[in-house]
Design a protein around this motif. Sequence first.
Motif, short mmCIF file in Angstrom:
data_model
loop_
_atom_site.label_atom_id
_atom_site.label_comp_id
_atom_site.label_asym_id
_atom_site.label_seq_id
_atom_site.Cartn_x
_atom_site.Cartn_y
_atom_site.Cartn_z
N ALA A 313 0.85 -1.19 0.00
CA ALA A 313 0.00 0.00 0.00
C ALA A 313 0.89 1.25 0.00
CB ALA A 313 -0.92 0.00 1.21
N GLU A 314 1.92 1.26 0.84
CA GLU A 314 2.81 2.42 0.90
C GLU A 314 3.54 2.62 -0.42
OE1 GLU A 314 6.48 4.14 3.66
OE2 GLU A 314 5.50 2.24 4.17
N ARG A 315 3.99 1.55 -1.04
CA ARG A 315 4.70 1.66 -2.31
C ARG A 315 3.82 2.23 -3.42
NH1 ARG A 315 8.38 -3.81 -3.19
NH2 ARG A 315 9.61 -3.66 -1.26
N ASN A 316 2.54 2.00 -3.33
CA ASN A 316 1.62 2.42 -4.39
C ASN A 316 0.70 3.56 -3.97
OD1 ASN A 316 1.89 0.32 -6.76
ND2 ASN A 316 2.05 -0.85 -4.84
N ASP A 317 1.05 4.23 -2.87
CA ASP A 317 0.31 5.40 -2.40
C ASP A 317 -1.16 5.08 -2.17
OD1 ASP A 317 0.07 8.04 -1.56
OD2 ASP A 317 -0.44 8.77 -3.57
N LEU A 318 -1.40 3.95 -1.52
CA LEU A 318 -2.75 3.53 -1.16
C LEU A 318 -2.88 3.46 0.35
CD1 LEU A 318 -3.14 0.53 -3.65
CD2 LEU A 318 -4.27 2.75 -3.87
N ASP A 319 -4.09 3.58 0.84
CA ASP A 319 -4.37 3.34 2.25
C ASP A 319 -4.40 1.82 2.45
OD1 ASP A 319 -5.53 2.99 4.80
OD2 ASP A 319 -6.78 4.77 4.58
N TRP A 320 -3.61 1.32 3.38
CA TRP A 320 -3.54 -0.13 3.56
C TRP A 320 -4.88 -0.72 3.98
CZ3 TRP A 320 -3.91 -3.39 7.93
CH2 TRP A 320 -4.04 -2.77 9.16
N LEU A 321 -5.72 0.09 4.60
CA LEU A 321 -7.04 -0.43 4.99
C LEU A 321 -7.94 -0.62 3.78
CD1 LEU A 321 -7.74 1.45 8.34
CD2 LEU A 321 -6.87 -0.87 7.97
N ASN A 322 -7.71 0.12 2.71
CA ASN A 322 -8.44 -0.16 1.47
C ASN A 322 -8.03 -1.52 0.92
OD1 ASN A 322 -10.28 1.96 0.88
ND2 ASN A 322 -8.57 3.31 0.40
N LEU A 323 -6.74 -1.82 0.94
CA LEU A 323 -6.29 -3.15 0.51
C LEU A 323 -6.87 -4.23 1.42
CD1 LEU A 323 -2.52 -2.87 -0.53
CD2 LEU A 323 -4.55 -2.91 -1.99
N ALA A 324 -6.90 -3.97 2.71
CA ALA A 324 -7.46 -4.94 3.65
C ALA A 324 -8.94 -5.18 3.36
CB ALA A 324 -7.27 -4.44 5.08
N ARG A 460 -9.00 2.04 13.27
CA ARG A 460 -7.64 2.23 12.76
C ARG A 460 -6.61 2.34 13.88
NH1 ARG A 460 -5.28 4.13 8.01
NH2 ARG A 460 -7.31 4.68 7.10
N SER A 461 -6.91 3.14 14.86
CA SER A 461 -5.94 3.35 15.93
C SER A 461 -5.56 2.05 16.60
CB SER A 461 -6.50 4.34 16.97
OG SER A 461 -5.60 4.52 18.03
N ALA A 462 -6.55 1.21 16.90
CA ALA A 462 -6.27 -0.07 17.55
C ALA A 462 -5.51 -1.01 16.62
CB ALA A 462 -7.57 -0.73 18.00
N LEU A 463 -5.89 -1.03 15.33
CA LEU A 463 -5.23 -1.92 14.39
C LEU A 463 -3.77 -1.52 14.18
CD1 LEU A 463 -8.05 -2.29 11.71
CD2 LEU A 463 -7.34 -3.97 13.41
N GLU A 464 -3.52 -0.23 14.13
CA GLU A 464 -2.15 0.21 13.88
C GLU A 464 -1.33 0.24 15.15
OE1 GLU A 464 -2.60 3.84 11.67
OE2 GLU A 464 -2.98 2.74 9.79
N SER A 465 -1.97 0.28 16.32
CA SER A 465 -1.21 0.22 17.57
C SER A 465 -0.58 -1.15 17.74
CB SER A 465 -2.12 0.52 18.77
OG SER A 465 -3.08 -0.51 18.95
N GLN A 466 -1.18 -2.20 17.16
CA GLN A 466 -0.59 -3.53 17.20
C GLN A 466 0.76 -3.52 16.50
OE1 GLN A 466 -3.29 -6.49 15.69
NE2 GLN A 466 -5.03 -5.65 16.79
N GLN A 467 0.84 -2.76 15.41
CA GLN A 467 2.10 -2.64 14.69
C GLN A 467 3.15 -1.96 15.55
OE1 GLN A 467 1.91 0.00 11.36
NE2 GLN A 467 3.85 -0.68 10.48
N ARG A 468 2.74 -0.90 16.26
CA ARG A 468 3.69 -0.18 17.10
C ARG A 468 4.19 -1.05 18.25
NH1 ARG A 468 0.01 4.04 15.76
NH2 ARG A 468 -1.23 3.70 17.64
N VAL A 469 3.27 -1.84 18.81
CA VAL A 469 3.68 -2.75 19.88
C VAL A 469 4.68 -3.78 19.37
CG1 VAL A 469 2.88 -4.59 21.41
CG2 VAL A 469 1.58 -2.45 21.24
N ALA A 470 4.40 -4.31 18.16
CA ALA A 470 5.31 -5.30 17.58
C ALA A 470 6.69 -4.70 17.33
CB ALA A 470 4.71 -5.84 16.27
N ARG A 471 6.73 -3.47 16.89
CA ARG A 471 8.02 -2.82 16.65
C ARG A 471 8.79 -2.63 17.96
NH1 ARG A 471 6.27 1.81 12.21
NH2 ARG A 471 6.31 0.45 10.37
#
Length: 475
Positions: A313-324, A460-471
């Motif tokens: 999504a980032e490579r193609n300038d898309l919102d990743w939630l649209n891909l999801a 979105r906030s909860a879904l992306e916070s999982q990414q931050r926790v993983a990092r």
Amino acid sequence: MTIRRLLLLSCLLSLLPLPAAARLAGPPEAWQRPGEVRDLPQVRSSGVLRVLVNQSRNSSGEVNGQPIGVEYRRLRAFEQYLNRTAKGNRNLRLEIVPKAKDQLISALQRGEGDLVAPGELVHLRGQGDISPSAPIMTRVPLVLVGRQGARRYQRLDQLSGKTLVLPAGSVVGAAVHKVNEQLAARKLRPIDIEWLDPSLAVEDVLEMVQAGIYPLTAVELPIAQRWAKVLPKLQVQPEVAFSRDDNLSWFIRRDARLLRASVDQFLKDYRSPADQDAAFQRVYRRLYKVHNPLGRTELGRLEKVRPVLQQYAERNDLDWLNLAAVAFKESTLNPSARGAGNATGLMQVTPAAARSVGVGNIHRLENNVQASARYLASLRRKFFSSPRLNERERMAFTLAAYNMGPQRVQQLRAEAKRRGLNPDQWFFQVERVAAEQVGMGVVSYVNSVNKYFLAFHRERSALESQQRVARRDDD
């Protein structure tokens, strides 16, 4: 909107060809004088009665030649009534003008139509030049609707501290405000309102409540009962009514006295046919099938594929939630899914589509997502990059093209423009032409993906916070 922009819009609209269905006998410029009041003699002289309708599929809509909007049969019967009572052989025809619900009355004031037939309750807010017709239905209850299996309420005060989701323009908002005043007097927490994206009409909200995406909504009882015929998991709770004060009516300019008299006489005698909803049930029973993408299993699947969705999504300038959302619609987030026509994987990409954007071996998850993201980005860039499109509509057109091909979508936009619809708005405008000419397949596809996106976006906030926790764990 400024006066200058209104004048410019009027000028642009005057250049658009009128719909063939209108069959105007008089000069079209007679319609372009803002605020002009046309009474029945002027309507008959022009040969067309322009009716402003709520753009929702519940109120107005036609699928493969079958009228399924709740107002369609009543309006066609009114057309026949006017022609039976006409002197001479000159018949008039209806021209349907779909508008967002909260724009209907102001459009009538501007002279963009002769009559408003909303199919839902509408409040007049100090518009003294507009008045309701004789009631179609009196004292319509605004009732609570949830999902079967969830808690059933018995009183309004049990909703203290709960949240209702409402579509744009819903009159329930005003009723909840009054209820909240009563709750405040008892020192109880108010009922919260979450106003939803304008791409969602009342029927979309009901579908999402049935799926468990949203917990509770409130609508007019007749609408709830109608949609419960095709959404069997809805729990309509008529014992919890926010209001019983409003009548369902059409709306006319006060100065159009003869038109008003004809409307009132017609409504006094009209009775809906027994098979009013037969086509509606045939069309929609199979189509309104969205599921909750936020269940435990679904979120587990999303977490597994999230990194690759975000990467491409980032490579193609898309919102990743649209891909999801596309992935959930196509495969319910299953990378091993197999579909028809050689479609495969998480995004249900075909080998031909992948080759067209330079990707092979679509059985690999990364390649599958990369091909889909590239193809979506290519469609958006080549066909829907106009600044006239807002981002939600841009994605809707891109999804329609993803489903049925970009050339067909552009043909539908051209036809929408020819009819006087907005070619830059998929929801409720171009999709009307698609439903009539192609059927509900592409309409249902775009609507489903949009609903899944909005469900994900809400979290979105909860879904992306999982990414931050993983990092942080990786660090």
